[in-house]
Design a protein around this motif. Sequence first.
Motif, PDB file in Angstrom:
ATOM      1  N   TYR A 241      11.313   5.296  -6.046  1.00  0.00           N
ATOM      2  CA  TYR A 241      11.529   3.909  -6.451  1.00  0.00           C
ATOM      3  C   TYR A 241      12.507   3.859  -7.623  1.00  0.00           C
ATOM      4  O   TYR A 241      12.605   4.810  -8.403  1.00  0.00           O
ATOM      5  CB  TYR A 241      10.218   3.257  -6.861  1.00  0.00           C
ATOM      6  CG  TYR A 241       9.267   3.032  -5.707  1.00  0.00           C
ATOM      7  CD1 TYR A 241       9.372   1.896  -4.907  1.00  0.00           C
ATOM      8  CD2 TYR A 241       8.267   3.951  -5.419  1.00  0.00           C
ATOM      9  CE1 TYR A 241       8.495   1.688  -3.841  1.00  0.00           C
ATOM     10  CE2 TYR A 241       7.388   3.753  -4.367  1.00  0.00           C
ATOM     11  CZ  TYR A 241       7.510   2.619  -3.578  1.00  0.00           C
ATOM     12  OH  TYR A 241       6.654   2.416  -2.531  1.00  0.00           O
TER      13      TYR A 241
ATOM     14  N   LEU B 141      13.608   0.736  -3.336  1.00  0.00           N
ATOM     15  CA  LEU B 141      13.074   1.969  -2.754  1.00  0.00           C
ATOM     16  C   LEU B 141      14.215   2.649  -2.015  1.00  0.00           C
ATOM     17  O   LEU B 141      14.947   1.998  -1.266  1.00  0.00           O
ATOM     18  CB  LEU B 141      11.932   1.662  -1.782  1.00  0.00           C
ATOM     19  CG  LEU B 141      11.400   2.827  -0.943  1.00  0.00           C
ATOM     20  CD1 LEU B 141      10.712   3.864  -1.824  1.00  0.00           C
ATOM     21  CD2 LEU B 141      10.434   2.326   0.130  1.00  0.00           C
TER      22      LEU B 141
ATOM     23  N   PRO C 181       6.844   8.151  -5.368  1.00  0.00           N
ATOM     24  CA  PRO C 181       5.764   7.550  -4.584  1.00  0.00           C
ATOM     25  C   PRO C 181       4.440   8.234  -4.894  1.00  0.00           C
ATOM     26  O   PRO C 181       4.402   9.412  -5.251  1.00  0.00           O
ATOM     27  CB  PRO C 181       6.203   7.810  -3.142  1.00  0.00           C
ATOM     28  CG  PRO C 181       7.075   9.018  -3.215  1.00  0.00           C
ATOM     29  CD  PRO C 181       7.792   8.903  -4.532  1.00  0.00           C
TER      30      PRO C 181
ATOM     31  N   GLU D 291       4.450   5.677   1.734  1.00  0.00           N
ATOM     32  CA  GLU D 291       5.551   4.984   1.075  1.00  0.00           C
ATOM     33  C   GLU D 291       6.941   5.430   1.515  1.00  0.00           C
ATOM     34  O   GLU D 291       7.904   4.670   1.369  1.00  0.00           O
ATOM     35  CB  GLU D 291       5.413   5.144  -0.438  1.00  0.00           C
ATOM     36  CG  GLU D 291       4.127   4.536  -0.976  1.00  0.00           C
ATOM     37  CD  GLU D 291       3.946   4.798  -2.453  1.00  0.00           C
ATOM     38  OE1 GLU D 291       4.490   4.026  -3.267  1.00  0.00           O
ATOM     39  OE2 GLU D 291       3.267   5.790  -2.794  1.00  0.00           O
TER      40      GLU D 291
ATOM     41  N   ALA E 122       8.345   4.009   5.458  1.00  0.00           N
ATOM     42  CA  ALA E 122       9.386   3.079   5.027  1.00  0.00           C
ATOM     43  C   ALA E 122      10.350   2.811   6.183  1.00  0.00           C
ATOM     44  O   ALA E 122      10.719   3.716   6.923  1.00  0.00           O
ATOM     45  CB  ALA E 122      10.145   3.654   3.832  1.00  0.00           C
TER      46      ALA E 122
ATOM     47  N   PRO F 183       2.982  -1.415   3.208  1.00  0.00           N
ATOM     48  CA  PRO F 183       3.318  -1.567   1.782  1.00  0.00           C
ATOM     49  C   PRO F 183       4.781  -1.337   1.414  1.00  0.00           C
ATOM     50  O   PRO F 183       5.342  -2.151   0.663  1.00  0.00           O
ATOM     51  CB  PRO F 183       2.386  -0.544   1.107  1.00  0.00           C
ATOM     52  CG  PRO F 183       1.203  -0.485   2.005  1.00  0.00           C
ATOM     53  CD  PRO F 183       1.754  -0.631   3.404  1.00  0.00           C
ATOM     54  N   PRO F 184       5.460  -0.284   1.887  1.00  0.00           N
ATOM     55  CA  PRO F 184       6.846  -0.110   1.448  1.00  0.00           C
ATOM     56  C   PRO F 184       7.805  -1.134   2.034  1.00  0.00           C
ATOM     57  O   PRO F 184       8.902  -1.332   1.501  1.00  0.00           O
ATOM     58  CB  PRO F 184       7.198   1.303   1.932  1.00  0.00           C
ATOM     59  CG  PRO F 184       6.306   1.525   3.098  1.00  0.00           C
ATOM     60  CD  PRO F 184       5.022   0.806   2.775  1.00  0.00           C
TER      61      PRO F 184
ATOM     62  N   ARG G 212       8.250  -8.102  -1.964  1.00  0.00           N
ATOM     63  CA  ARG G 212       7.480  -8.089  -3.205  1.00  0.00           C
ATOM     64  C   ARG G 212       7.543  -9.414  -3.958  1.00  0.00           C
ATOM     65  O   ARG G 212       6.640  -9.720  -4.733  1.00  0.00           O
ATOM     66  CB  ARG G 212       8.000  -6.977  -4.119  1.00  0.00           C
ATOM     67  CG  ARG G 212       7.993  -5.578  -3.495  1.00  0.00           C
ATOM     68  CD  ARG G 212       6.608  -4.985  -3.446  1.00  0.00           C
ATOM     69  NE  ARG G 212       6.564  -3.725  -2.727  1.00  0.00           N
ATOM     70  CZ  ARG G 212       6.755  -2.532  -3.285  1.00  0.00           C
ATOM     71  NH1 ARG G 212       7.026  -2.444  -4.570  1.00  0.00           N
ATOM     72  NH2 ARG G 212       6.671  -1.438  -2.546  1.00  0.00           N
TER      73      ARG G 212
END
Length: 520
Positions: free
Chosen positions: A64, A92, A304, A310, A314, A356-357, A361
């Motif tokens: 990240y 990311l 990560p 992650e 991705a 999640p990745p 956000r």
Amino acid sequence: MTEVSTPATTNNAGNPIESDNESLSAGIQGPILLHDHYLIEKLAQFNRERVPERIVHAKGAGAYGELVITNPDIANYTKAKLFQPGAKTESLVRFSTVAGEQGSPDTWRDPRGFAIKFYTEDGNYDLVGNNTPVFFVRDTIKFPDFIRSQKRLPGSGLRDNNMQWDFWTLRPESAHQVTWLMGDRGIPKTYRHMNGYGSHTYQWANSKDERFWVKYHFKTDQGIDFLTQDEADKFAGSDPDLHRADLYNEIEKGNFPSWTLKVQIMPVDEAEGYRFNPFDLTKVWSHKDYPLIEVGKWTLNRNPQNYFVEIEQAAFEPSNIVPGIGYSPDKMLLGRVFSYADAHRYRIGTNYAQLPPNAPRKTEPQSYSKEGAMRYFYNGPEVPVYAPNSFGGPHADPERAGDGGLWDFDGKAVRAGYIKHAEDDDFGQAGTMVREVLNDEQRERLADNIIGHASNGVTPQVLERVYQYWKNVDPDLGRKVEEGVKAKLAEAGEATEPQTGDSSAQGGDETSAVQVGGRS
């Protein structure tokens, strides 16, 4: 001594389980019982721990970071919020090799993927590129053929230099990228010591709806560095995860790698008359014609917590764009707009964007997408499942959305290559790179790398095309390659002249094949 309290083990539904050590059986010596649900769940989960690896870019590493805009004037070219003065955007990144599988060494000679996901206020913006500014082919219809030529033979399951050179020499537009690949940058020292490029041409639009063509350049602040072929071969055996370990360990130590983001900007009306077709992915724009403009600083500052969740899950796709950024007539880019998202649907499921990745956000999705395997976010029951509707469901707003960077084009459907501009040819930029960009030592290593690669398993018929390919790039380089390969083969006692009657040396991209034991 204080006893440490530990949580109770549960199954995936959160139910406490009786034992994580012994299976339920019909007596001590009896068979295992099917209704031992936790045993079945544990084995089934284990059997499914791996998702299919990526067809391309299977082996990689990620982290990240944050992009900080340092040049306020860049807002004159785009209204994208992540490029406004002082903007800070979480991101990311996933670095990768292209052709190797999950267990392949990090140090094979191969382009490196450089894919970034920016979590912006208008949703995710994905920039999918490589560590080179060009690519092997210019039309997405050739992408599967190119990748297959870099993978493994169907019979033996082995990688094959002959297959690679056969494809490259039959597709002369590959010359520029192959020159990069066989040079020093074909094996970066680490992921930290390489540049990244958006490679494709994109379109930017500012708040006045003025349009510009743009190319992205991430210049490493650590400096460009590389491994020689001998060093890379040794690391392949002694430290195959060299690049993955380096990235993780340096970030853990607080040595945060950074890149300076720069762009080339071309006014839309200059594209048609430019000396190279600006949308051809096998070409670069001259920095003299369109100098680099600094945009900001991009720094990787966090590893990560779980590599699989992650990084392996991705999903990067050029279809993720935000207002102020759009596409161009680049045929490779337009094909990837479809193919990347489709690959994710196959590899990690229909609802991969909820993982999640991949989830945005800074914004909440307002979509009519529904159901499908593994879905866990959903609209409230009061939200309609169709559009248009009169019950307050989301609706498209052209004032807020981008248009994908539309451009003028004629309406007739055709199958044609790019329009040739004044200085367009397949070998010219590769030759300029050899003669004017590389120094004597770099040219020597380039020749040695080509000679070593081409003298390993490439048939005499294909070698004739290899020699001519590099003579077309640069006569002196081609002569060195031919002399070097023939010397190596003579030393090994192998044939250096093609057999008569070979049709594959005639050029073009259409060849016939005899089917043996299979369907024709």
